[in-house]
Design a protein around this motif. Structure first.
Motif, short mmCIF file in Angstrom:
data_model
loop_
_atom_site.label_atom_id
_atom_site.label_comp_id
_atom_site.label_asym_id
_atom_site.label_seq_id
_atom_site.Cartn_x
_atom_site.Cartn_y
_atom_site.Cartn_z
N ALA A 176 0.83 -1.21 0.00
CA ALA A 176 0.00 0.00 0.00
C ALA A 176 0.86 1.27 0.00
CB ALA A 176 -0.96 -0.01 1.18
N PRO A 177 1.83 1.43 0.93
CA PRO A 177 2.70 2.61 0.85
C PRO A 177 3.50 2.67 -0.45
CG PRO A 177 2.91 1.55 3.00
CD PRO A 177 2.12 0.61 2.13
N MET A 178 3.89 1.51 -0.93
CA MET A 178 4.67 1.45 -2.17
C MET A 178 3.92 2.04 -3.34
SD MET A 178 5.83 -2.15 -3.91
CE MET A 178 6.45 -2.31 -5.57
N TRP A 179 2.66 1.65 -3.51
CA TRP A 179 1.90 2.15 -4.65
C TRP A 179 1.39 3.56 -4.45
CZ3 TRP A 179 3.63 -0.17 -8.42
CH2 TRP A 179 3.87 -1.53 -8.41
N VAL A 180 1.20 3.97 -3.21
CA VAL A 180 0.88 5.39 -2.95
C VAL A 180 2.04 6.27 -3.40
CG1 VAL A 180 0.50 7.11 -1.15
CG2 VAL A 180 -0.78 4.96 -1.10
N LEU A 181 3.25 5.89 -3.01
CA LEU A 181 4.42 6.67 -3.42
C LEU A 181 4.63 6.64 -4.92
CD1 LEU A 181 6.91 8.33 -2.72
CD2 LEU A 181 8.15 6.19 -2.32
N SER A 182 4.26 5.53 -5.56
CA SER A 182 4.48 5.40 -7.01
C SER A 182 3.74 6.47 -7.80
CB SER A 182 4.05 4.01 -7.48
OG SER A 182 2.64 3.89 -7.57
N LEU A 183 2.67 7.01 -7.20
CA LEU A 183 1.91 8.05 -7.90
C LEU A 183 2.65 9.37 -7.96
CD1 LEU A 183 -1.65 7.34 -6.42
CD2 LEU A 183 -0.61 6.42 -8.50
N ALA A 184 3.71 9.49 -7.16
CA ALA A 184 4.46 10.75 -7.10
C ALA A 184 5.75 10.70 -7.90
CB ALA A 184 4.76 11.10 -5.64
N VAL A 185 6.01 9.58 -8.60
CA VAL A 185 7.23 9.48 -9.40
C VAL A 185 6.86 9.27 -10.86
CG1 VAL A 185 8.49 8.47 -7.46
CG2 VAL A 185 7.41 6.96 -9.12
N LYS A 186 7.81 9.59 -11.72
CA LYS A 186 7.60 9.35 -13.14
C LYS A 186 7.71 7.87 -13.44
CE LYS A 186 9.41 13.82 -14.72
NZ LYS A 186 10.42 14.49 -15.58
N ARG A 187 6.95 7.43 -14.41
CA ARG A 187 7.00 6.03 -14.78
C ARG A 187 8.27 5.74 -15.59
NH1 ARG A 187 3.32 2.63 -19.11
NH2 ARG A 187 4.03 0.55 -18.47
N ASP A 188 8.94 4.64 -15.25
CA ASP A 188 10.06 4.18 -16.06
C ASP A 188 9.64 2.92 -16.82
OD1 ASP A 188 10.11 2.17 -14.16
OD2 ASP A 188 11.80 3.00 -13.07
N ASP A 189 10.59 2.20 -17.37
CA ASP A 189 10.27 1.03 -18.18
C ASP A 189 9.88 -0.19 -17.36
OD1 ASP A 189 10.77 2.41 -20.51
OD2 ASP A 189 12.88 1.80 -20.62
N VAL A 190 9.99 -0.11 -16.04
CA VAL A 190 9.72 -1.26 -15.19
C VAL A 190 8.38 -1.13 -14.46
CG1 VAL A 190 10.61 -2.68 -13.29
CG2 VAL A 190 12.19 -1.64 -14.91
N LEU A 191 8.04 0.06 -14.02
CA LEU A 191 6.81 0.26 -13.27
C LEU A 191 5.57 0.01 -14.13
CD1 LEU A 191 7.58 3.52 -11.23
CD2 LEU A 191 7.37 1.20 -10.34
N PRO A 192 4.49 -0.47 -13.53
CA PRO A 192 3.22 -0.63 -14.26
C PRO A 192 2.68 0.73 -14.69
CG PRO A 192 3.19 -1.86 -12.19
CD PRO A 192 4.39 -0.97 -12.14
N ASN A 193 1.66 0.72 -15.54
CA ASN A 193 1.08 1.98 -16.01
C ASN A 193 0.34 2.70 -14.87
OD1 ASN A 193 -1.64 0.88 -15.84
ND2 ASN A 193 -1.21 -0.18 -17.75
N LEU A 194 0.05 3.97 -15.09
CA LEU A 194 -0.55 4.80 -14.04
C LEU A 194 -1.91 4.29 -13.57
CD1 LEU A 194 -0.43 7.29 -12.25
CD2 LEU A 194 -1.34 8.63 -14.16
N PRO A 195 -2.83 3.89 -14.47
CA PRO A 195 -4.13 3.40 -13.97
C PRO A 195 -3.99 2.22 -13.02
CG PRO A 195 -4.26 3.88 -16.31
CD PRO A 195 -2.82 4.00 -15.95
N LEU A 196 -3.11 1.28 -13.32
CA LEU A 196 -2.93 0.13 -12.45
C LEU A 196 -2.32 0.55 -11.12
CD1 LEU A 196 -3.07 -2.85 -11.84
CD2 LEU A 196 -0.94 -3.18 -13.12
N ARG A 197 -1.33 1.45 -11.14
CA ARG A 197 -0.73 1.92 -9.89
C ARG A 197 -1.74 2.67 -9.04
NH1 ARG A 197 3.53 5.67 -11.33
NH2 ARG A 197 3.03 5.45 -13.54
N ALA A 198 -2.58 3.49 -9.69
CA ALA A 198 -3.60 4.23 -8.95
C ALA A 198 -4.61 3.28 -8.33
CB ALA A 198 -4.30 5.22 -9.88
#
Length: 436
Positions: A176-198
């Motif tokens: 949960a904290p991991m994906w909350v923080l993911s919304l504050a960083v730019k996506r790279d080639d490894v992270l899932p797309n923004l809708p899935l992270r949100a």
């Protein structure tokens, strides 16, 4: 044209994803299934290492060495302790499995694992929402009884409080904290797309609140601070290195957060706030005074036991005569860092500090070599720190399956140190990427 992996490599990746899925959704279920899962992980990793010549980089070898040294030291001191076998599994066998798995992971596998983590966070969060809604009669209970039993689901009342059980709930402590923080960083080639992270962030937060785990809620609240510390220590790009003073202060801040977490969670303001959130969403008043008293007593008992042998402790698996949390496993307590200090003493604390320093140094080096993967590094480090914070009041890391949160960022660091940027490969220019 994208190069396709051989069938064997795709099969190994599929086995890694399947194993990770089990760790996320069933981390504290049947021990025999965990043994099978670890065996699959070892088998898939060994095949990948042999075929694709994957290695564990030297900085990570140092981390592995000191991690296993901590375990072997504690086992040697506590050779006659009743919890020796259990402790060997947690401090030696499980780390060996994870470090071998880290060696086999490449960037493509990392992407698959992070996508799996996001999907399983959504599944866990929605499961809790539907289950709690059904138990409160807000919606019909649509989850079959057989599934509820398989996943360890339980909902009840203890005094004025609620008790929500679900094997996958503990995964949210890191995800949960991991994906909350993911919304504050730019996506790279490894992270899932923004809708899935949100979706993962929203489902994870909702599940954590309904689950009533104050340690998870605390980690969520501390996400901005965690992000700032990680940015200053590990992911600052460019040749300008973080000064020793900044690194020491950052490491100290993490230690302070972890050590004072029990006191923060027991603070009336935090207790009332957490209780209010849970009560608002569940409709049931929460009373946590009993758990506060239990942890305060544990802290006192464990500290007294440590002072009897402050230098090297009493050994892993040690117990306190006449005091226990569980009759069947009297060496386990909620306050894991107090337990570790009691069992391994000052020497163990110094080994832990050495591991933390090596991870920070490795993360800084990885950040400079592969700045394109810094968002993934930041997000996964957040998962590890969040799990360490949650582990300060609940014994999450006594279950080897929960260790994924600690070893996932190490896998990211290993890939960043070992594998060059694919963009440089396509252009024909490879940067100097030493692994020493």
């Amino acid at each position: 044209m994208t190069e396709r992996k051989p069938v064997g490599a795709r099969l190994m990746r599929l086995l890694a994803v399947a194993s990770f899925t089990f760790l996320l959704l069933m981390p504290v279920s049947q021990g025999q299934l965990l043994v099978v899962t670890f065996a699959v992980m070892i088998g898939a990793a060994t095949m990948t290492i042999a075929v694709e010549r994957k290695v564990l980089t030297l900085p990570l070898m140092g981390v592995a060495f000191f991690t296993l040294l901590l375990g072997m030291f504690g086992l040697l001191v506590g050779a006659d302790n009743p919890g020796l076998v259990n402790s060997a599994g947690v401090f030696v066998i499980a780390p060996v499995v994870y470090f071998i798995s880290i060696s086999a992971i490449d960037q493509s596998t990392l992407k698959a694992l992070l996508t799996t983590c996001a999907v399983m966070t959504v599944v866990a969060g929605l499961y809790i929402l539907v289950y709690v809604g059904g138990e409160l009669k807000v919606i019909p209970q649509v989850i079959p009884t057989s599934v509820l039993e398989l996943t360890g689901a339980g909902f009840g009342q203890i005094g004025n409080g609620t008790e929500i059980r679900f094997y996958g709930l503990s995964t949210l402590a890191a995800s949960a904290p991991m994906w909350v923080l993911s919304l504050a960083v730019k996506r790279d080639d490894v992270l899932p797309n923004l809708p899935l992270r949100a979706a993962a962030a929203m489902a994870g937060v909702a599940g954590a609140i309904l689950g009533g785990r104050r340690a998870i809620i605390l980690a969520l609240v501390l996400v901005p601070l965690i992000a700032w510390v990680l940015r200053r220590i590990a992911t600052r790009p460019g040749p300008a290195a973080v000064s020793p003073v900044q690194a020491t202060a950052g490491i100290g801040a993490i230690f302070v957060i972890i050590l004072v977490a029990p006191a923060i969670i027991a603070n009336p303001i935090v207790v009332n706030t957490g209780g209010s959130l849970v009560s608002f969403f569940s409709g049931v008043e929460v009373d946590v005074s009993t758990s506060q008293s239990t942890r305060s007593e544990q802290a006192d008992q464990l500290t007294r036991a440590w002072l009897q042998s402050p230098l090297w402790g009493h050994g892993l698996g040690a117990t306190i005569p006449g005091y226990f949390r569980s009759e069947t496993q009297p060496w386990q307590f909620e306050l894991q860092y107090h337990v570790l200090l009691m069992q391994t003493g000052v020497i163990g604390a110094l080994l832990v500090a050495a591991i933390v320093v090596m991870v920070v140094v490795s993360a800084k080096k990885a950040s400079r070599l592969r700045p394109d993967m810094n968002p993934t590094l930041t997000v996964t480090l957040c998962a590890g720190v969040a799990m360490l914070i949650a582990n300060s009041t609940d014994p999450y890391l006594q279950a080897p399956a929960h260790m994924w949160a600690i070893f996932l960022p190490l896998a990211v660091i290993n890939v960043m140190l070992r594998d060059p940027d694919p963009g440089h490969i396509k252009s024909g220019t490879l940067p100097n990427l030493p692994i020493t």
